[in-house]
Design an enzyme around this catalytic site. Sequence first.
Site, short mmCIF file in Angstrom:
data_model
loop_
_atom_site.label_atom_id
_atom_site.label_comp_id
_atom_site.label_asym_id
_atom_site.label_seq_id
_atom_site.Cartn_x
_atom_site.Cartn_y
_atom_site.Cartn_z
N TYR A 149 0.87 -1.17 0.00
CA TYR A 149 0.00 0.00 0.00
C TYR A 149 0.91 1.23 0.00
CZ TYR A 149 -4.25 2.52 1.51
OH TYR A 149 -5.31 3.36 1.60
N ARG A 202 -6.04 10.42 -10.86
CA ARG A 202 -5.40 11.06 -9.69
C ARG A 202 -4.92 9.97 -8.76
NH1 ARG A 202 -7.62 11.31 -4.49
NH2 ARG A 202 -5.89 9.91 -4.34
N LYS A 220 -5.77 -1.91 -2.84
CA LYS A 220 -6.92 -1.68 -1.96
C LYS A 220 -7.63 -3.00 -1.67
CE LYS A 220 -7.02 2.92 -1.51
NZ LYS A 220 -7.19 3.70 -0.27
N GLU A 292 -12.11 4.86 -6.69
CA GLU A 292 -10.82 5.17 -6.09
C GLU A 292 -9.96 5.99 -7.03
OE1 GLU A 292 -10.09 3.69 -2.84
OE2 GLU A 292 -8.63 5.31 -2.96
N ASP A 293 -9.43 7.05 -6.53
CA ASP A 293 -8.44 7.87 -7.25
C ASP A 293 -8.89 8.33 -8.63
OD1 ASP A 293 -7.15 7.40 -4.88
OD2 ASP A 293 -5.28 6.68 -5.76
N ASP A 315 -13.99 6.23 -1.80
CA ASP A 315 -13.05 6.09 -0.70
C ASP A 315 -12.34 7.41 -0.39
OD1 ASP A 315 -11.51 4.63 1.15
OD2 ASP A 315 -9.90 4.39 -0.31
N ASP A 316 -11.98 8.15 -1.42
CA ASP A 316 -11.22 9.39 -1.22
C ASP A 316 -12.06 10.47 -0.57
OD1 ASP A 316 -8.75 8.46 -2.54
OD2 ASP A 316 -10.11 8.26 -4.24
N ASN A 457 -0.51 11.53 0.11
CA ASN A 457 0.29 10.33 -0.18
C ASN A 457 0.93 10.45 -1.55
OD1 ASN A 457 -0.58 8.93 2.20
ND2 ASN A 457 -2.54 8.59 1.20
N ASN A 501 -5.23 7.24 7.57
CA ASN A 501 -5.42 6.71 6.22
C ASN A 501 -6.74 5.95 6.16
OD1 ASN A 501 -5.17 4.86 3.85
ND2 ASN A 501 -3.20 5.93 3.70
#
Length: 601
Positions: A149, A202, A220, A292-293, A315-316, A457, A501
Amino acid sequence: MESILKPLRDGESVLDLSPRSTVSGGVEDVYGEDHATEDQLVTPWTFSVASGYSLLRDPQYNKGLAFTEKERDAHYLRGLLPPTIISQKLQEKQLIHNIRQYQVPLQKYIAMMELQARFSIHHIFHEMNERLFYKLLVDNVEELLPIVYTPVVGEACQKYGSIFKRPQGLFISLKEKGKILEVLKNWPEKSIQVIVVTDGERILGLGDLGCQGMGIPVGKLALYTALGGVRPSACLPITIDVGTNNEKLLNDEFYIGLRQKRATGQEYSELLHEFMTAVKQNYGEKVLIQFEDFANHNAFELLAKYGTTHLVFNDDIQGTASVVLAGVVAALKLIGGTLADHTFLFLGAGEAGTGIAELIALETSKQTKKPIEETRKKIWLVDSKGLIVSSRKHSLQHFKKPWAHEHEPVDTLLEAVKVIKPTVLVGSSGVGKTFTKEVIEALSSINEKPLILALSNPTSQSECTAEEAYQWSEGRAIFASGSPFDPIEYKGKVYYSGQANNAYIFPGFGLGLVISGAIRVHDDMLLAASEALAKLVTEENYEKGLIYPPFSDIRTISANIAADVAAKAYELGLATRLPRPQNLVKYAESCMYTPVYRNYR
Ligand SMILES: NC(=O)C1=CN([C@@H]2O[C@H](COP(=O)(O)OP(=O)(O)OC[C@H]3O[C@@H](n4cnc5c(N)ncnc54)[C@H](OP(=O)(O)O)[C@@H]3O)[C@@H](O)[C@H]2O)C=CC1
Ligand SMILES: CC(=O)C(=O)O
Ligand SMILES: [Mg+2]
């Protein structure tokens, strides 16, 4: 089912149950093969029980040298393994020893991924052994989390094309438009409970990594299994490739993705819509889709658009909000006051920043019974153009508008700290080194115990290091960061910092949704998860200055989060698994996958 076992060569299936070969009078022609004319297409299919060499190559069932004498006889393994038999525990000891030999973190990452791999052309005894991978991760979580991770997964994504020998997860690109349902059917597992999907725009704070973002859903989901106990076969990592705007990748001859600029507008939303529709059609209403991202210009819209029709979770935005709220609530024990007493300043007003801000405002509103419009007023955000204030309102993206409070324009973070006088400083900008000495000194001159959360991160993007936070605050800061830092010694005292996190939240949160059969995500579930996490911080943790419990307890933490999320789902009428189990913590624990070896008949 009766099996027709026969010794096989490598690659052959043991059990051939195709309708023709098992016909002993009148088997249904399920696949229409008997009726197909010669020019019609038929599907070649086999149903196999792994044995012999194929068993050693099957990551789900391989145990390497841990196969017992009996199993070696029964499964045609004699001679394929050296005579010794060792326990899973000894295998673990050997593996962790091997991993520790690597000096370069990326090598450790590659070793871990080799073990987890689902498909391979090479193998050695310990390679491709799913249970051993998860056992190792569960038993050494604090040591291996930074490898599989953040931060190392970030570097792995950057170098994805050159380090990967085999595909992971499912790639859905613009080329698959119109065929996404078929692509989903190509995945070998049929019962999927959790999908983590990215479009790679991202990736952590590293920007647009296009198709190479696949490392993130894979990482993840490894955590979903190791930390949250969701079965690996029920997890599906997906990367949607609509191109990339990363010039370096576009010009890299080894780039694995589509070599074009990102599709936007209608072309983008049509592909995503086809994806969302196909997922529901293939896996049903209760499959969790974790975004995610994604870049924020798509993330908020996708969440709003599909939040009412699908079980979706960003999640973000949401996971991060829940974990930070938990940390802040826990920190009140150390810094004093209630949520409503504090003033928050964020550097970064995107998914993480505004997501956290909104959940803090919501919780404060519930606690004080004041309208959320009121409680938002003690939360301020700075973006790349300075403090978000009312005079900027007309040009702000919609997710920033609620934060445009009355104030004169302020250009820099340092100025903002001086005029807003926050008690809590949160970094969610994706830009490293932005909490400078001046910023932390200014914050520390206002607060006896400043709470500093550097969330960005990987480590390279962290707003400051743990050492900087403690040094510049003269040891007074309560500090946590998105990527981990080792303990720091300052003036003879050791300082431990926690990891703020979303990995604390999403595995348990997802498990809670799965075990209750939830069909929608609700903000109250995020609050429940947050509260469950904050409650688990012990006196011993506080004494060390920690605002999160250690990751070594994560399976218990996840079970507790899952139970409280499930309880909320039942309370809200969003759970479909009935009747509700009495003791949800016990039930959650009983549902969790454990990676110890199984015995084969
Ligand atoms: N610890 C954790 O669990 C998590 C950490 N993160 C991390 O948070 C970071 C941000 O993620 P996310 O919110 O999704 O990203 P977004 O792109 O949505 O938001 C980034 C925000 O930072 C602002 N920003 C960028 N550069 C600067 C600068 N130099 N000065 C001030 N503001 C700046 C942007 O401003 P503008 O709007 O003007 O462009 C934007 O508001 C990433 O590094 C990510 O890894 C994310 C999720 C979870
Ligand atoms: C942790 C996480 O989700 C991120 O940095 O994007
Ligand atoms: Mg993320």
